[in-house]
Design an enzyme around this catalytic site. Structure first.
Site, PDB file in Angstrom:
ATOM      1  N   ARG A 239      -8.927  -0.330  -5.441  1.00 48.52           N
ATOM      2  CA  ARG A 239      -9.357  -0.191  -6.989  1.00 48.52           C
ATOM      3  C   ARG A 239     -10.858   0.481  -6.527  1.00 48.52           C
ATOM      4  O   ARG A 239     -11.654   0.256  -5.803  1.00 48.52           O
ATOM      5  CB  ARG A 239      -9.673  -1.591  -7.524  1.00 48.52           C
ATOM      6  CG  ARG A 239      -8.316  -2.335  -8.027  1.00 48.52           C
ATOM      7  CD  ARG A 239      -7.799  -1.564  -9.099  1.00 48.52           C
ATOM      8  NE  ARG A 239      -6.610  -2.382  -9.436  1.00 48.52           N
ATOM      9  CZ  ARG A 239      -5.211  -1.743  -9.060  1.00 48.52           C
ATOM     10  NH1 ARG A 239      -5.082  -0.911  -7.974  1.00 48.52           N
ATOM     11  NH2 ARG A 239      -4.380  -2.404  -9.480  1.00 48.52           N
ATOM     12  N   GLU A 268     -12.284   4.896 -13.859  1.00 45.93           N
ATOM     13  CA  GLU A 268     -11.144   5.566 -14.040  1.00 45.93           C
ATOM     14  C   GLU A 268     -10.751   5.699 -15.367  1.00 45.93           C
ATOM     15  O   GLU A 268     -10.643   4.714 -16.239  1.00 45.93           O
ATOM     16  CB  GLU A 268      -9.780   4.962 -13.286  1.00 45.93           C
ATOM     17  CG  GLU A 268      -8.714   5.714 -12.511  1.00 45.93           C
ATOM     18  CD  GLU A 268      -7.868   4.735 -11.533  1.00 45.93           C
ATOM     19  OE1 GLU A 268      -8.551   4.123 -10.597  1.00 45.93           O
ATOM     20  OE2 GLU A 268      -6.898   4.838 -12.160  1.00 45.93           O
ATOM     21  N   HIS A 286      -4.684   8.252  -8.708  1.00 44.15           N
ATOM     22  CA  HIS A 286      -4.091   7.088  -8.613  1.00 44.15           C
ATOM     23  C   HIS A 286      -2.351   7.014  -8.361  1.00 44.15           C
ATOM     24  O   HIS A 286      -1.851   6.491  -9.239  1.00 44.15           O
ATOM     25  CB  HIS A 286      -4.470   6.205  -9.967  1.00 44.15           C
ATOM     26  CG  HIS A 286      -4.177   4.612  -9.532  1.00 44.15           C
ATOM     27  ND1 HIS A 286      -5.263   3.497 -10.207  1.00 44.15           N
ATOM     28  CD2 HIS A 286      -3.751   3.993  -8.651  1.00 44.15           C
ATOM     29  CE1 HIS A 286      -4.713   2.501  -9.681  1.00 44.15           C
ATOM     30  NE2 HIS A 286      -3.867   2.517  -8.943  1.00 44.15           N
ATOM     31  N   ILE A 287      -2.180   7.597  -7.403  1.00 43.09           N
ATOM     32  CA  ILE A 287      -0.727   7.848  -7.219  1.00 43.09           C
ATOM     33  C   ILE A 287      -0.142   7.212  -5.696  1.00 43.09           C
ATOM     34  O   ILE A 287       0.780   7.698  -5.384  1.00 43.09           O
ATOM     35  CB  ILE A 287      -0.299   9.629  -7.038  1.00 43.09           C
ATOM     36  CG1 ILE A 287      -1.410  10.153  -6.114  1.00 43.09           C
ATOM     37  CG2 ILE A 287      -0.418  10.061  -8.586  1.00 43.09           C
ATOM     38  CD1 ILE A 287      -0.663  11.673  -5.854  1.00 43.09           C
TER      39      ILE A 287
HETATM   40  C1  DGY Z   1      -0.673  -1.333  -8.356  1.00 43.01           C
HETATM   41  O1  DGY Z   1       0.238  -1.470  -8.613  1.00 43.01           O
HETATM   42  O2  DGY Z   1      -1.806  -2.090  -8.469  1.00 43.01           O
HETATM   43  C2  DGY Z   1      -1.119   0.194  -8.101  1.00 43.01           C
HETATM   44  O3  DGY Z   1      -2.673   0.437  -8.037  1.00 43.01           O
HETATM   45  C3  DGY Z   1      -0.676   1.116  -8.868  1.00 43.01           C
HETATM   46  O4  DGY Z   1       0.767   1.130  -8.699  1.00 43.01           O
END
Ligand code: DGY
Length: 324
Positions: A239, A268, A286-287
């Site tokens: 995060r 973000e 964020h992939i």
């Molecule tokens: C999550 O699932 O927490 C990821 O950061 C996004 O898929």
């Protein structure tokens, strides 16, 4: 009357089909429900909500959801949901543990290779027409083999990264609230560091896999960055706010660390202006979990929790409910 579900934006179609076979499903438009007020306005009509990480499921939203029985987040993280409010209003919360371990661990290894072997800089150089002949000193990077990896957060994803790192010949160290099971420690040949300071000073690459909590907010700050070796690399797929981006940007611009790869950001989807221009820094939107298989599995797990709750299955039989 059929129960109503809101899926806040389009997800893999097989998941929508599964829920549509049983319930009346409404699908939000992409981004609409990133706004708290939009959720407050619409939530009253629904028995279950399948939101994205980017949707703020605040106390106000939950209080407005008079008919809401479950919120099944389309993610393993759930820092977008006010858990206390959910408990107060007797709304079950589910997340999606387990199914994104492989995609996130693979992606993390990909980022490590990309930064340490300078892939994007090298591609840019080539595209800029600068590759005129083979260069003996061009784009010298560092091998993962033989280097020390410091993992912060040794849950499922951290462990998945450790297994792959070991296979690549890296030495694994880790910091976690608690030491992991001795058998696992032995399997990974992993060494425990009781402090982040100790881990930072001895790692060639640090990778973050901890949740965002009050304790982990800005865990990577100026002090920790200053302890990292000058050629060390920081990877963040956890995060954004776990890293103090202002300090990280300064460290990258000064060259006091060697590089970074960031898949998540403090504000973000905003990118810190100084990180936009930082050298040796890979930025992705964020992939880490974005493989088709994983995103389908995430959706199915969330859908199963919704079906379980709406059909009155005992909560003890729904494995992905979050116990407050
Ligand atoms: C999550 O699932 O927490 C990821 O950061 C996004 O898929």
């Amino acid at each position: 009357m059929s129960k109503r579900i809101l899926i806040t934006e389009p997800i893999i179609p097989s998941v929508i089909d599964k829920l549509e076979k049983r319930y009346q499903v409404d699908l939000g438009e992409r981004g609409t429900y990133n706004d708290e007020q939009a959720l407050v306005n619409d939530i009253r009509a629904y028995d279950a909500l399948l939101p994205m990480l980017s949707n703020p499921i605040t106390g106000k939203v939950i209080a407005a959801g008079e008919n809401l029985d479950i919120i099944a987040n389309h993610a393993v993280g759930y820092n977008n949901i006010d858990l206390e409010a959910a408990q107060k209003h007797d709304v079950a919360i589910a997340n999606t543990p387990g199914v994104l371990t492989d995609s996130c661990a693979e992606f993390t290894i990909g980022l490590m290779l990309a930064v340490s072997r300078r892939l994007f800089e090298a591609q840019q150089y080539l595209l800029n027409g600068k590759f005129n002949d083979w260069e003996p000193l061009g784009f010298l990077g560092k091998e993962l083999n033989g280097s020390t990896l410091g993992i912060i957060g040794m849950g499922r994803i951290g462990t998945g990264v450790a297994r792959r790192a070991k296979a690549l010949g890296m030495k694994v160290t880790y910091h976690n609230r608690n030491k992991v099971d001795p058998d696992l420690e032995q399997e990974l040949d992993a060494q425990y560091c009781s402090t982040v300071q100790e881990l930072a000073s001895q790692s060639d690459i640090i990778t973050l896999h901890c949740p965002l909590t009050d304790e982990t907010h800005h865990l990577i700050n100026e002090e920790i960055l200053s302890l990292m070796p000058n050629d060390a690399i920081l990877i963040n797929t956890s995060r954004g706010p776990v890293v103090d981006e202002e300090s990280l940007a300064r460290a990258l611009h000064n060259g006091s660390i060697g590089g970074a790869a960031l898949d998540v950001f403090e504000n973000e989807p905003e990118l810190h202006p100084k990180l936009k221009t930082a050298p040796s820094c890979i930025r992705t939107p964020h992939i880490a979990s974005a493989s088709f298989q994983t995103r389908e599995a995430i959706g199915m797990l969330a859908a199963d929790a919704i079906i379980g709750i709406l059909e009155g299955q005992p909560t003890s039989e729904i494995p992905n409910l979050i116990q407050p």
